[in-house]
Design a protein around this motif. Structure first.
Motif, mmCIF file in Angstrom:
data_model
loop_
_atom_site.group_PDB
_atom_site.id
_atom_site.type_symbol
_atom_site.label_atom_id
_atom_site.label_comp_id
_atom_site.label_asym_id
_atom_site.label_seq_id
_atom_site.Cartn_x
_atom_site.Cartn_y
_atom_site.Cartn_z
ATOM 1 N N LEU A 157 0.877 -1.183 0.000
ATOM 2 C CA LEU A 157 0.000 0.000 0.000
ATOM 3 C C LEU A 157 0.915 1.235 0.000
ATOM 4 O O LEU A 157 1.744 1.408 0.897
ATOM 5 C CB LEU A 157 -0.923 -0.033 1.232
ATOM 6 N N ASP A 158 0.733 2.066 -1.020
ATOM 7 C CA ASP A 158 1.725 3.108 -1.289
ATOM 8 C C ASP A 158 1.270 4.495 -0.836
ATOM 9 O O ASP A 158 0.257 5.011 -1.312
ATOM 10 C CB ASP A 158 1.991 3.104 -2.815
ATOM 11 N N PHE A 159 2.031 5.084 0.074
ATOM 12 C CA PHE A 159 1.716 6.429 0.575
ATOM 13 C C PHE A 159 2.703 7.468 0.048
ATOM 14 O O PHE A 159 2.713 8.595 0.526
ATOM 15 C CB PHE A 159 1.760 6.433 2.111
ATOM 16 N N SER A 160 3.538 7.083 -0.935
ATOM 17 C CA SER A 160 4.647 7.964 -1.316
ATOM 18 C C SER A 160 4.193 9.310 -1.866
ATOM 19 O O SER A 160 4.909 10.288 -1.798
ATOM 20 C CB SER A 160 5.572 7.254 -2.305
ATOM 21 N N ARG A 161 2.983 9.375 -2.428
ATOM 22 C CA ARG A 161 2.505 10.646 -2.978
ATOM 23 C C ARG A 161 1.318 11.212 -2.184
ATOM 24 O O ARG A 161 0.689 12.184 -2.591
ATOM 25 C CB ARG A 161 2.132 10.457 -4.460
ATOM 26 N N ASP A 200 6.118 10.860 2.622
ATOM 27 C CA ASP A 200 7.171 11.867 2.734
ATOM 28 C C ASP A 200 6.731 12.829 3.840
ATOM 29 O O ASP A 200 5.713 13.506 3.697
ATOM 30 C CB ASP A 200 7.296 12.581 1.378
ATOM 31 N N LYS A 201 7.487 12.880 4.936
ATOM 32 C CA LYS A 201 7.050 13.711 6.075
ATOM 33 C C LYS A 201 6.885 15.182 5.679
ATOM 34 O O LYS A 201 6.112 15.905 6.309
ATOM 35 C CB LYS A 201 8.026 13.595 7.240
ATOM 36 N N ALA A 202 7.582 15.592 4.612
ATOM 37 C CA ALA A 202 7.418 16.986 4.153
ATOM 38 C C ALA A 202 5.993 17.219 3.653
ATOM 39 O O ALA A 202 5.536 18.359 3.568
ATOM 40 C CB ALA A 202 8.422 17.288 3.051
ATOM 41 N N THR A 227 5.213 8.645 15.436
ATOM 42 C CA THR A 227 5.500 7.340 16.041
ATOM 43 C C THR A 227 4.412 6.299 15.772
ATOM 44 O O THR A 227 4.688 5.108 15.762
ATOM 45 C CB THR A 227 5.739 7.475 17.553
ATOM 46 N N ASN A 228 3.167 6.746 15.566
ATOM 47 C CA ASN A 228 2.091 5.778 15.327
ATOM 48 C C ASN A 228 1.849 5.476 13.859
ATOM 49 O O ASN A 228 1.264 4.468 13.524
ATOM 50 C CB ASN A 228 0.773 6.244 15.958
ATOM 51 N N LEU A 229 2.289 6.390 12.979
ATOM 52 C CA LEU A 229 2.026 6.139 11.556
ATOM 53 C C LEU A 229 3.186 6.516 10.630
ATOM 54 O O LEU A 229 3.720 5.667 9.928
ATOM 55 C CB LEU A 229 0.748 6.881 11.109
#
Ligand code: GLP
Length: 245
Positions: free
Chosen positions: A58-62, A97-99, A88-90
């Motif tokens: 499952l891709d969250f990259s975008r 990308d945290k940005a 810490t939870n997700l």
């Protein structure tokens, strides 16, 4: 569409059902913005989404995200800040990308932080907003009162909220007394709403929410006005409040 109530067998079942809804959205709209929430209710769903990212691609990259609220006075490195909670939870466990993740700032100039928060919200379309509910019926940190707010603003926390959230702090005195939160308008403008309730002193608010009424003194009941809203409650809580599907 009327608000949908899903009864889950238990906490883990509710977490999987909620993760199914988010997964479908992420697969269909891989560049969308998720509105996220903190609290103990969504933790299981976050764990399940992280597993699906790790094991099932499952891709969250975008994906982008924006969070409901943050305590005033806590820096993002404080272990009870909502930024820390989300990391810490997700976020630390998925390929986001945290940005591209936004949690309002809790320290510094509150007015400037709120301006930034409102600017972010005004240019964001939230595909789905995850919600929990406070014992007093608050959504995000929109506490019951004579008036509710449209946009992001600062709230003074009710004693019942401080009481409920003290379990995460060393003492009640350590719980911040103020928070910044999305307003009711920001929440209602999300395309979809999903609420997870795991029954931590939320019986009264849940009962009001699933009755066929809007209680102006119980912010969560405004969720009934949304045209695509889903609430997931555990069987145990449904039994306690006498709700039958
Ligand atoms: C805090 C958050 C709310 C959340 C609530 C529920 O007060 N600001 O947005 O809905 O906790 O917490 P829990 O899921 O632990 O019951």
């Amino acid at each position: 569409m009327k608000m949908k109530v899903i009864i889950a067998k238990d906490y883990e079942d509710g977490a999987r059902k909620a993760a199914d809804i988010i997964e479908k959205i992420v697969r269909e709209n891989p560049e969308c913005t998720l509105g996220l929430a903190t609290g103990s209710s969504p933790v299981g769903m976050y764990r399940e989404l992280a597993r699906r990212c790790r094991e099932e691609g499952l891709d969250f990259s975008r994906i982008h995200s924006v969070n409901l609220d943050e305590y005033v006075g806590l820096d993002g490195t404080h272990d009870q800040s909502y930024r820390y909670f989300m990391n810490t939870n997700l976020f630390d466990h998925i390929n986001i990308d945290k940005a591209n993740t936004y949690v309002a700032k809790g320290t510094g100039d509150v007015a400037a932080n709120l301006k930034e928060f409102n600017d972010v919200l005004d240019k964001t379309e939230i595909e789905i907003q995850v919600l929990g509910v406070g014992p007093d019926g608050h959504l995000g940190f929109n506490e019951p009162g004579e008036t509710l707010y449209d946009g992001a603003h600062e709230e003074t926390l009710d004693d019942s909220t401080i009481e409920a959230n003290k379990r995460f702090f060393a003492s009640k005195e350590d719980v911040p007394t103020h928070a910044v939160t999305m307003g009711m308008g920001n929440i209602m403008r999300a395309k979809r709403l999903i609420m997870i309730i795991n029954g931590n002193k939320q019986e009264a608010a849940t009962k009001l929410l699933i009755e066929d009424k809007i209680d102006p003194k119980c912010p969560c009941t405004f969720m009934r006005l949304h045209r695509d809203a889903t609430v997931i409650i555990e069987q145990k809580l449904a039994d306690e409040i006498g709700y039958k599907a």
